[in-house]
Design a protein around this motif. Structure first.
Motif, PDB file in Angstrom:
ATOM      1  N   ARG A 153      -7.173  46.942  59.020  1.00 38.00           N
ATOM      2  CA  ARG A 153      -7.980  48.131  58.773  1.00 38.00           C
ATOM      3  C   ARG A 153      -9.348  48.007  59.425  1.00 38.00           C
ATOM      4  O   ARG A 153      -9.888  48.973  59.942  1.00 38.00           O
ATOM      5  CB  ARG A 153      -8.125  48.331  57.261  1.00 38.00           C
ATOM      6  N   HIS A 154      -9.859  46.790  59.394  1.00 38.59           N
ATOM      7  CA  HIS A 154     -11.143  46.494  59.994  1.00 38.59           C
ATOM      8  C   HIS A 154     -11.180  46.976  61.454  1.00 38.59           C
ATOM      9  O   HIS A 154     -12.097  47.663  61.892  1.00 38.59           O
ATOM     10  CB  HIS A 154     -11.321  44.976  59.917  1.00 38.59           C
ATOM     11  N   GLU A 155     -10.111  46.633  62.172  1.00 41.44           N
ATOM     12  CA  GLU A 155      -9.985  47.002  63.591  1.00 41.44           C
ATOM     13  C   GLU A 155      -9.887  48.539  63.732  1.00 41.44           C
ATOM     14  O   GLU A 155     -10.513  49.131  64.611  1.00 41.44           O
ATOM     15  CB  GLU A 155      -8.736  46.315  64.147  1.00 41.44           C
ATOM     16  N   LEU A 156      -9.150  49.164  62.828  1.00 42.67           N
ATOM     17  CA  LEU A 156      -8.987  50.623  62.897  1.00 42.67           C
ATOM     18  C   LEU A 156     -10.318  51.323  62.669  1.00 42.67           C
ATOM     19  O   LEU A 156     -10.648  52.294  63.355  1.00 42.67           O
ATOM     20  CB  LEU A 156      -7.953  51.093  61.865  1.00 42.67           C
ATOM     21  N   VAL A 157     -11.086  50.830  61.701  1.00 39.03           N
ATOM     22  CA  VAL A 157     -12.380  51.444  61.405  1.00 39.03           C
ATOM     23  C   VAL A 157     -13.320  51.292  62.600  1.00 39.03           C
ATOM     24  O   VAL A 157     -14.033  52.225  62.974  1.00 39.03           O
ATOM     25  CB  VAL A 157     -12.996  50.842  60.120  1.00 39.03           C
ATOM     26  N   GLU A 158     -13.260  50.126  63.243  1.00 41.33           N
ATOM     27  CA  GLU A 158     -14.087  49.933  64.452  1.00 41.33           C
ATOM     28  C   GLU A 158     -13.717  50.931  65.542  1.00 41.33           C
ATOM     29  O   GLU A 158     -14.587  51.472  66.226  1.00 41.33           O
ATOM     30  CB  GLU A 158     -13.911  48.510  64.994  1.00 41.33           C
ATOM     31  N   GLN A 159     -12.417  51.165  65.690  1.00 42.78           N
ATOM     32  CA  GLN A 159     -11.971  52.117  66.724  1.00 42.78           C
ATOM     33  C   GLN A 159     -12.483  53.522  66.443  1.00 42.78           C
ATOM     34  O   GLN A 159     -12.800  54.276  67.360  1.00 42.78           O
ATOM     35  CB  GLN A 159     -10.446  52.143  66.805  1.00 42.78           C
ATOM     36  N   LEU A 160     -12.560  53.871  65.163  1.00 43.63           N
ATOM     37  CA  LEU A 160     -13.099  55.195  64.818  1.00 43.63           C
ATOM     38  C   LEU A 160     -14.582  55.250  65.167  1.00 43.63           C
ATOM     39  O   LEU A 160     -15.052  56.207  65.795  1.00 43.63           O
ATOM     40  CB  LEU A 160     -12.898  55.476  63.318  1.00 43.63           C
ATOM     41  N   LEU A 161     -15.307  54.213  64.754  1.00 42.17           N
ATOM     42  CA  LEU A 161     -16.761  54.249  64.913  1.00 42.17           C
ATOM     43  C   LEU A 161     -17.197  54.182  66.383  1.00 42.17           C
ATOM     44  O   LEU A 161     -18.190  54.795  66.762  1.00 42.17           O
ATOM     45  CB  LEU A 161     -17.417  53.118  64.108  1.00 42.17           C
ATOM     46  N   ASP A 162     -16.428  53.453  67.207  1.00 45.68           N
ATOM     47  CA  ASP A 162     -16.863  53.375  68.611  1.00 45.68           C
ATOM     48  C   ASP A 162     -16.214  54.452  69.478  1.00 45.68           C
ATOM     49  O   ASP A 162     -16.356  54.449  70.701  1.00 45.68           O
ATOM     50  CB  ASP A 162     -16.669  51.961  69.176  1.00 45.68           C
ATOM     51  N   GLY A 163     -15.507  55.370  68.839  1.00 44.36           N
ATOM     52  CA  GLY A 163     -15.018  56.539  69.567  1.00 44.36           C
ATOM     53  C   GLY A 163     -13.682  56.350  70.265  1.00 44.36           C
ATOM     54  O   GLY A 163     -13.196  57.260  70.930  1.00 44.36           O
ATOM     55  N   ARG A 164     -13.053  55.167  70.123  1.00 44.58           N
ATOM     56  CA  ARG A 164     -11.753  54.977  70.776  1.00 44.58           C
ATOM     57  C   ARG A 164     -10.656  55.765  70.061  1.00 44.58           C
ATOM     58  O   ARG A 164      -9.687  56.186  70.678  1.00 44.58           O
ATOM     59  CB  ARG A 164     -11.371  53.492  70.791  1.00 44.58           C
ATOM     60  N   ALA A 165     -10.805  55.933  68.741  1.00 45.68           N
ATOM     61  CA  ALA A 165      -9.762  56.621  67.984  1.00 45.68           C
ATOM     62  C   ALA A 165     -10.161  58.073  67.744  1.00 45.68           C
ATOM     63  O   ALA A 165     -11.338  58.388  67.581  1.00 45.68           O
ATOM     64  CB  ALA A 165      -9.539  55.916  66.654  1.00 45.68           C
ATOM     65  N   LYS A 166      -9.162  58.937  67.718  1.00 45.77           N
ATOM     66  CA  LYS A 166      -9.421  60.355  67.460  1.00 45.77           C
ATOM     67  C   LYS A 166      -9.131  60.683  65.995  1.00 45.77           C
ATOM     68  O   LYS A 166      -8.538  59.885  65.266  1.00 45.77           O
ATOM     69  CB  LYS A 166      -8.531  61.201  68.356  1.00 45.77           C
ATOM     70  N   TYR A 167      -9.572  61.854  65.593  1.00 45.91           N
ATOM     71  CA  TYR A 167      -9.216  62.395  64.280  1.00 45.91           C
ATOM     72  C   TYR A 167      -9.071  63.887  64.445  1.00 45.91           C
ATOM     73  O   TYR A 167      -9.389  64.447  65.505  1.00 45.91           O
ATOM     74  CB  TYR A 167     -10.275  62.014  63.229  1.00 45.91           C
ATOM     75  N   SER A 168      -8.630  64.566  63.403  1.00 50.43           N
ATOM     76  CA  SER A 168      -8.306  65.990  63.528  1.00 50.43           C
ATOM     77  C   SER A 168      -9.518  66.805  63.986  1.00 50.43           C
ATOM     78  O   SER A 168     -10.618  66.678  63.455  1.00 50.43           O
ATOM     79  CB  SER A 168      -7.804  66.509  62.186  1.00 50.43           C
ATOM     80  N   SER A 169      -9.267  67.661  64.970  1.00 49.08           N
ATOM     81  CA  SER A 169     -10.334  68.474  65.567  1.00 49.08           C
ATOM     82  C   SER A 169     -11.043  69.359  64.532  1.00 49.08           C
ATOM     83  O   SER A 169     -12.221  69.655  64.678  1.00 49.08           O
ATOM     84  CB  SER A 169      -9.747  69.344  66.680  1.00 49.08           C
ATOM     85  N   ILE A 170     -10.337  69.741  63.482  1.00 48.39           N
ATOM     86  CA  ILE A 170     -10.887  70.721  62.528  1.00 48.39           C
ATOM     87  C   ILE A 170     -12.165  70.214  61.859  1.00 48.39           C
ATOM     88  O   ILE A 170     -13.032  70.993  61.488  1.00 48.39           O
ATOM     89  CB  ILE A 170      -9.827  71.080  61.450  1.00 48.39           C
ATOM     90  N   PHE A 171     -12.297  68.892  61.714  1.00 47.44           N
ATOM     91  CA  PHE A 171     -13.440  68.374  60.958  1.00 47.44           C
ATOM     92  C   PHE A 171     -14.712  68.307  61.792  1.00 47.44           C
ATOM     93  O   PHE A 171     -15.749  67.868  61.310  1.00 47.44           O
ATOM     94  CB  PHE A 171     -13.096  67.022  60.331  1.00 47.44           C
ATOM     95  N   ASN A 172     -14.610  68.754  63.024  1.00 42.09           N
ATOM     96  CA  ASN A 172     -15.807  68.823  63.864  1.00 42.09           C
ATOM     97  C   ASN A 172     -16.460  70.202  63.831  1.00 42.09           C
ATOM     98  O   ASN A 172     -17.329  70.490  64.646  1.00 42.09           O
ATOM     99  CB  ASN A 172     -15.462  68.431  65.296  1.00 42.09           C
ATOM    100  N   TYR A 173     -16.018  71.034  62.895  1.00 40.30           N
ATOM    101  CA  TYR A 173     -16.674  72.328  62.709  1.00 40.30           C
ATOM    102  C   TYR A 173     -17.585  72.240  61.487  1.00 40.30           C
ATOM    103  O   TYR A 173     -17.248  71.562  60.512  1.00 40.30           O
ATOM    104  CB  TYR A 173     -15.630  73.434  62.527  1.00 40.30           C
ATOM    105  N   PRO A 174     -18.724  72.931  61.521  1.00 39.81           N
ATOM    106  CA  PRO A 174     -19.660  72.849  60.392  1.00 39.81           C
ATOM    107  C   PRO A 174     -19.194  73.696  59.201  1.00 39.81           C
ATOM    108  O   PRO A 174     -18.423  74.636  59.370  1.00 39.81           O
ATOM    109  CB  PRO A 174     -20.954  73.418  60.974  1.00 39.81           C
ATOM    110  N   THR A 175     -19.647  73.310  58.005  1.00 39.52           N
ATOM    111  CA  THR A 175     -19.369  74.116  56.807  1.00 39.52           C
ATOM    112  C   THR A 175     -20.658  74.841  56.426  1.00 39.52           C
ATOM    113  O   THR A 175     -21.570  74.251  55.859  1.00 39.52           O
ATOM    114  CB  THR A 175     -18.881  73.234  55.649  1.00 39.52           C
ATOM    115  N   LEU A 176     -20.727  76.112  56.767  1.00 41.68           N
ATOM    116  CA  LEU A 176     -21.986  76.858  56.689  1.00 41.68           C
ATOM    117  C   LEU A 176     -22.217  77.570  55.367  1.00 41.68           C
ATOM    118  O   LEU A 176     -23.347  77.911  55.035  1.00 41.68           O
ATOM    119  CB  LEU A 176     -22.046  77.891  57.826  1.00 41.68           C
ATOM    120  N   SER A 177     -21.140  77.841  54.619  1.00 40.61           N
ATOM    121  CA  SER A 177     -21.326  78.574  53.363  1.00 40.61           C
ATOM    122  C   SER A 177     -20.374  78.035  52.307  1.00 40.61           C
ATOM    123  O   SER A 177     -19.424  77.304  52.627  1.00 40.61           O
ATOM    124  CB  SER A 177     -21.065  80.073  53.572  1.00 40.61           C
ATOM    125  N   TRP A 178     -20.603  78.427  51.062  1.00 43.38           N
ATOM    126  CA  TRP A 178     -19.703  78.015  49.978  1.00 43.38           C
ATOM    127  C   TRP A 178     -18.280  78.509  50.231  1.00 43.38           C
ATOM    128  O   TRP A 178     -17.303  77.828  49.902  1.00 43.38           O
ATOM    129  CB  TRP A 178     -20.223  78.506  48.623  1.00 43.38           C
TER     130      TRP A 178
END
Lengths: 112, 321
Positions: free
Chosen positions: B101-126
């Motif tokens: 898991r340690h290695e996986l978390v590093e890949q996320l933090l240094d940008g090698r790993a991707k995640y779902s595009s949807i979470f890169n949108y802002p949450t502007l209202s309730w």
């Protein structure tokens, strides 16, 4: 049997970490209700047994999924190897007399 | 990550036996032989999925302090905690493939790993909290219900566990939407605005059309995926259209219309340029999300150090006794 057993978990938890600097891995087994068997649920990383139990509760029992939890250091589990499954379990397959169908009963009698 | 360049006769026999097991509907378990490519694909897909759960806590965490009532706040905290749990279920499954898991978390933090595009949108209202539960968790349910039949046992079992909890997420989101839909004109407007912003990005969550998806064919062959991206997207749209009608919101697609021949809702063109921009790191919140994860990692360091120190101390006490 291709299972490798490393040092005992007590050696690992002397600093709470395994060789690559990560907390050691514990396998989690949960019992869904009284009288039911414990089943494998997943794993957690933790520094020691108490910590592993707490993490297991938070990860695998947020909605009353368990009445009891076992945590076991992952590297003390000894498992049969999939490649050996055929010969390893073979002795169980050639003894038909271990099954109820092997035995004849008089026609019309209900045994159970 | 070395790929064998030549396949030996032994290896091709193993691959044939492996593919026969998959074709027979058997589940592949961690210690079973598997092609290196299957293992790599699973690590990539499962870790992306786990990262998505973790990063997915951020847009919603943004509204915990501003939830409009105690009831909403409790639900939102519980939901965000579940997302952490889901991330851990899948990290645990990924670790059975021999990566830690340690290695996986590093890949996320240094940008090698991707995640779902949807979470890169802002949450502007309730209202975004409602729409995320309804659309994003709704899309996740469609996707994960099928993944629960994936050929890799630990992944499938993690999905079964997750699917049980996602229904709570979707219902709490839809309830927020239904409440706003019955509210003041301003509340209805806020809801419609959130729907307008999240509809298309939610459709993109299923990934590129199968004709443009580099991994689909292989994942389908090995039954990691059981349905194509387009099939899942269509299923999500068919489920969502009547839910939108029921609360009187409009889905922002003029081309959306029922096709009596196919029994599907036909829909307009997805802006794939936007999708590839966001996946490529240029979405509205990509940098903010990773910076927040890095901050959490850094600020959590003392907690991990304290837990480790406590365990060592306990261990010494036991040894001394």
């Amino acid at each position: 049997m291709a299972a490798s057993v490393k040092d005992s978990p007590n050696d690992i938890s002397s600093n709470g970490k395994d060789t690559d600097g990560q907390w050691s891995l514990w396998e989690v087994f949960t019992q869904p209700g009284k009288g039911a068997p414990h089943e494998h649920a997943g794993s957690v990383h933790a520094t020691d047994a108490e910590h592993a139990l707490q993490n297991a509760r938070d990860v695998y029992a947020r909605r009353g999924e368990a009445v009891s939890i076992w945590v076991v250091p992952a590297d003390v589990i000894v498992a049969s190897a999939p490649g050996d499954a055929g010969p390893f379990f073979d002795p169980g397959n050639d003894k038909a007399y271990r099954h109820p169908q092997f035995y004849k009963v008089p026609r019309g009698v209900r045994v159970f | 990550m070395t790929q064998p360049t030549t396949v030996t006769a032994d290896e091709s026999a193993l691959v044939a036996a492996f593919e026969a097991r998959i074709a027979a509907g058997e589940s592949i378990e961690p210690k079973d032989w598997m092609p290196e490519r299957y293992r790599r694909q699973l690590i990539r897909m499962m870790s992306q999925h786990a990262h998505s759960e973790i990063v997915g806590m951020l847009p919603e965490g943004n509204w915990i302090t501003r939830a409009p009532s105690l009831r909403r706040k409790m639900s939102l905290i519980a939901k965000v905690q579940d997302e952490a749990g889901h991330g851990l279920y899948i990290y645990c499954g990924t670790e059975t493939l021999g990566v830690d898991r340690h290695e996986l978390v590093e890949q996320l933090l240094d940008g090698r790993a991707k995640y779902s595009s949807i979470f890169n949108y802002p949450t502007l209202s309730w209202a975004d909290m409602g729409v995320i539960g309804w659309f994003v968790d709704g899309a996740a349910i469609v996707n994960q219900t099928i993944l629960a039949k994936a050929s890799y046992g630990p992944y499938a079992r993690a999905m079964v566990r997750i699917c049980k909890e996602e229904n709570f997420h979707k219902r709490q989101g839809y309830e927020i939407c239904a409440t706003l839909a019955n509210g003041t004109p301003a509340q209805r407007e806020m809801l419609q605005d959130a729907v307008n912003r999240f509809w298309w990005p939610s459709l993109m969550m299923f990934g590129p059309s199968d004709t443009d998806s580099p991994n689909s064919a292989e994942l389908l062959k090995w039954r990691v995926k059981r349905k194509t991206n387009d099939e899942l997207r269509q299923r999500f749209i068919n489920l969502t259209v009547p839910q939108a009608a029921a609360i009187g919101v409009t889905l922002p697609d003029p081309d959306l219309k029922f096709n009596a021949e196919t029994n599907n809702w036909d829909f307009g063109e997805i802006d794939w340029d936007e999708f590839f921009q966001v996946i490529g790191g240029n979405g509205p919140c990509n940098r903010e999300r990773i910076a927040a994860r890095q901050q959490a990692q850094d600020e959590g360091e003392w907690v991990r150090a304290a837990a480790t120190a406590h365990a060592s101390k306990q261990h010494r006490t036991v040894q001394a006794a």
